[in-house]
Write an enzyme that holds these catalytic residues in place. Structure first.
Site, PDB file in Angstrom:
ATOM      1  N   LYS A 281     -17.901  29.516  33.705  1.00 50.61           N
ATOM      2  CA  LYS A 281     -17.933  28.050  33.636  1.00 50.61           C
ATOM      3  C   LYS A 281     -17.800  27.488  35.049  1.00 50.61           C
ATOM      4  O   LYS A 281     -17.028  28.014  35.846  1.00 50.61           O
ATOM      5  CB  LYS A 281     -16.755  27.527  32.795  1.00 50.61           C
ATOM      6  N   ARG A 355     -17.729  32.711  18.803  1.00 47.60           N
ATOM      7  CA  ARG A 355     -18.428  33.159  17.598  1.00 47.60           C
ATOM      8  C   ARG A 355     -18.379  34.694  17.462  1.00 47.60           C
ATOM      9  O   ARG A 355     -18.463  35.213  16.363  1.00 47.60           O
ATOM     10  CB  ARG A 355     -19.866  32.621  17.600  1.00 47.60           C
TER      11      ARG A 355
HETATM   12  N1  BES Z   1     -14.537  27.125  24.292  1.00 45.65           N
HETATM   13  C1  BES Z   1     -15.855  26.639  24.516  1.00 45.65           C
HETATM   14  C2  BES Z   1     -16.120  25.313  23.792  1.00 45.65           C
HETATM   15  C3  BES Z   1     -15.326  24.125  24.253  1.00 45.65           C
HETATM   16  C4  BES Z   1     -15.831  23.267  25.200  1.00 45.65           C
HETATM   17  C5  BES Z   1     -14.084  23.850  23.702  1.00 45.65           C
HETATM   18  C6  BES Z   1     -15.100  22.177  25.607  1.00 45.65           C
HETATM   19  C7  BES Z   1     -13.339  22.756  24.114  1.00 45.65           C
HETATM   20  C8  BES Z   1     -13.859  21.919  25.060  1.00 45.65           C
HETATM   21  C9  BES Z   1     -16.861  27.661  23.997  1.00 45.65           C
HETATM   22  O1  BES Z   1     -16.468  28.995  24.091  1.00 45.65           O
HETATM   23  C10 BES Z   1     -18.104  27.532  24.822  1.00 45.65           C
HETATM   24  O2  BES Z   1     -18.038  27.787  25.975  1.00 45.65           O
HETATM   25  N2  BES Z   1     -19.198  27.154  24.172  1.00 45.65           N
HETATM   26  C11 BES Z   1     -20.452  27.003  24.842  1.00 45.65           C
HETATM   27  C12 BES Z   1     -21.507  27.654  23.984  1.00 45.65           C
HETATM   28  C13 BES Z   1     -22.848  27.777  24.666  1.00 45.65           C
HETATM   29  C14 BES Z   1     -22.765  28.736  25.824  1.00 45.65           C
HETATM   30  C15 BES Z   1     -23.873  28.259  23.648  1.00 45.65           C
HETATM   31  C16 BES Z   1     -20.713  25.505  24.997  1.00 45.65           C
HETATM   32  O3  BES Z   1     -20.387  24.735  24.089  1.00 45.65           O
HETATM   33  O4  BES Z   1     -21.214  25.127  26.039  1.00 45.65           O
HETATM   34 MN    MN Z   2     -16.862  29.835  25.970  1.00 42.29          MN
END
Ligand code: BES
Ligand code: MN
Ligand code: ZN
Length: 507
Positions: A281, A355
């Site tokens: 990230k 997931r």
């Molecule tokens: N933990 C994150 C989702 C999240 C984002 C929770 C902001 C709380 C606040 C999750 O693991 C994630 O990174 N999801 C990605 C998925 C994508 C790579 C398909 C996302 O939502 O960007």
């Molecule tokens: Mn994630």
């Protein structure tokens, strides 16, 4: 935690730091809410006009402090806004009471004791006020000045609340306060877990907390460590955790009641820190990612609550715990994982890790053939985009079950909204190499994640997925009974669902 008592005492004689009364927004200015008649009388019936002079309107979230009337032992009266005066023959409702009690409790942090004289019509209203007060009185001070609530900046929560007008000898009132206390204590513990920094709360530490609590409340607990996970073939959980020095865990908590007719399984995403892994990230998106275990914290709190309340339903909690880190041993984009269910997954983005751990836990939970599975997860930024930061999304393979969860969330005062699982979005997860990829179309990303999870639900099992990415962690200022940071969202929805299931409301 804050102590609660039901009291029939008169407000004037109470040696407390403040008397809390309700003020509502009427057509012609603020109106003093029922429950505060004696207080108003002591101001010669002029409390509403005094409040108006001080600028109060009765709007929700408003707090006005004024000197108590002469003859009162308490120094201060605190008027908390309840929002619009209800229509004739209607009441303020549990939700408004819960929020107002929370606002008042927050405004009184640092005080020893307060008496609440809010407009409760019955035991249910009193339970809501109790819940709001206990949740609003939350503070997380473990890391302030040697862990003392008396640190420079930390005032510490309101110490004690007397609920005036409550009936201390009435069974229904006593039960309502006991229920509020049990649920609020466990919910506040879930908040603590979310707020605990990820260097102190890794999967092993979380499993230890869960094990200790389970033993205390007669819940059976099983912890699968990295060896057991390897032996069991949990490729999803292992694949996410393999980049971290802190190995993953799968915790099973089993609460059983001899009178149970139904069995619910709750599955929580427990990523103790989500850096994104090799698909790291960017800065600005990882500061709050200690919250990525909020689903597991909610499931944990709900199972312990069910046990403390002695609900007549079997509840199994599954905590899928891992830390998502980049390293030389981490899963790469392009790797294929063999999941617990036997399916293979091509990992296209290591940041879509939730997931993967959930898929294994859902497949494992399915083996017990529960009547329903509910998973809870801070799963996608897309769900946050869709519903904002206060509402969680509900997806399900059964329309009636999705509606039942939505109803439970409304009753609990936790905003949620039903979301679809459109079949056509599955195509985007086709992988040339494996059975499925862990990513699909960007548009509708929250629904894509739901469709991925659905692939791992056992045949014929009713299932729902709660994406709590928005409401799990409050990055803004506190409001109502919701603090900054971990909120404990979904705990009360799960508890309500378990109660309804125990009562036979779900078929
Ligand atoms: N933990 C994150 C989702 C999240 C984002 C929770 C902001 C709380 C606040 C999750 O693991 C994630 O990174 N999801 C990605 C998925 C994508 C790579 C398909 C996302 O939502 O960007
Ligand atoms: Mn994630
Ligand atoms: Zn995540």
């Amino acid at each position: 935690m804050t102590a609660l008592t039901l009291s029939t005492a008169a407000a004037s004689g109470l040696r407390v730091d403040a008397i809390v009364v309700g003020v509502a927004k009427g057509a012609k200015g603020p109106v003093v809410a029922p429950g505060a008649e004696s207080v108003d009388k002591a101001y010669d019936g002029k409390l509403a006009s005094v409040l108006e002079t001080l600028g109060a309107t009765g709007g929700e979230g408003e707090v006005t402090k004024l000197p108590a009337p002469s003859g009162f032992k308490a120094p201060v009266v605190l008027a908390v806004g309840l929002g619009t005066v209800p229509e004739k023959d209607e009441t303020y409702g549990t939700d408004a009471l819960r929020r107002a009690a929370g606002t008042a409790a927050r405004a009184l942090s640092g005080s020893k004791k307060a008496a609440f004289a809010l407009p409760a019509e019955d035991a249910e209203d009193t339970g809501a006020i109790a819940e709001g007060a206990l949740l609003g009185a939350y503070s997380f001070d473990a890391y302030k000045e040697n862990g003392s609530a008396k640190g420079k900046d930390a005032k510490g929560p309101l110490g004690e609340v007397a609920l005036l007008g409550g009936k201390p000898r009435d069974k229904a009132y006593k039960a309502a306060v006991e229920r509020a206390t049990a649920v609020a204590e466990e919910l506040n513990r879930a908040r603590d877990l979310v707020n605990t920094p990820p260097n102190d709360l890794n999967p092993e530490a979380f499993a230890a907390v869960a094990t200790a609590a389970a033993k205390e409340h007669g819940i059976k607990v099983q912890v699968l460590d990295e060896k057991a996970l390897t032996k069991g073939g949990f490729g999803g959980i292992l694949g996410v955790g393999v980049g971290s020095d802190a190995p993953p865990r799968l915790v099973k908590l089993s609460y059983t009641s001899s009178k149970a007719k139904k069995h619910l399984a709750f599955v929580g995403k427990g990523i103790t820190y989500d850096s994104g892994g090799i698909s790291l990230k960017p800065a600005g998106h990882n500061e709050t990612m200690k919250c990525d275990m909020a689903g597991a914290a909610a499931v944990f709190a709900a199972v312990v609550s069910a046990a403390r309340l002695g609900l007549e339903v079997n509840v199994t909690g599954w905590l899928a715990l891992a830390e998502n880190m980049p390293s030389g041993s981490a899963t790469r984009p392009g790797d294929v994982l063999r999941m617990y269910s036997g399916k293979t997954v091509e990992v296209l983005n290591t940041d879509a890790e939730g997931r993967l751990v959930l898929a294994d836990a859902i497949a494992k939970a399915s083996e017990d053939e529960p009547d329903a599975i509910v998973d809870v997860a801070t799963l996608t930024g897309a769900m946050m985009m869709a519903l904002g930061s206060r509402t969680f999304g509900i997806m399900a393979n059964d329309d009636a079950f999705r509606a039942a969860i939505h109803d439970a969330s409304e009753e609990a005062g936790e905003p949620s909204w039903p979301m679809p699982l459109p079949e056509h979005l599955k195509k985007g997860m086709d992988s040339p190499t494996a059975d499925i990829a862990n990513m699909g179309e960007r548009m509708g990303g929250g629904l894509v994640a739901g469709l991925f999870l659905q692939e791992f639900v056992g045949e014929g099992i009713t299932w729902a997925h709660l994406d709590i990415a928005g409401p799990a962690f409050n990055e803004g200022g506190p409001f109502g009974y919701t603090p900054k940071g971990g909120t404990g969202t979904a705990v009360r929805t799960l508890v309500r669902l378990a109660e309804r299931t125990a009562a036979g409301d779900l078929g």
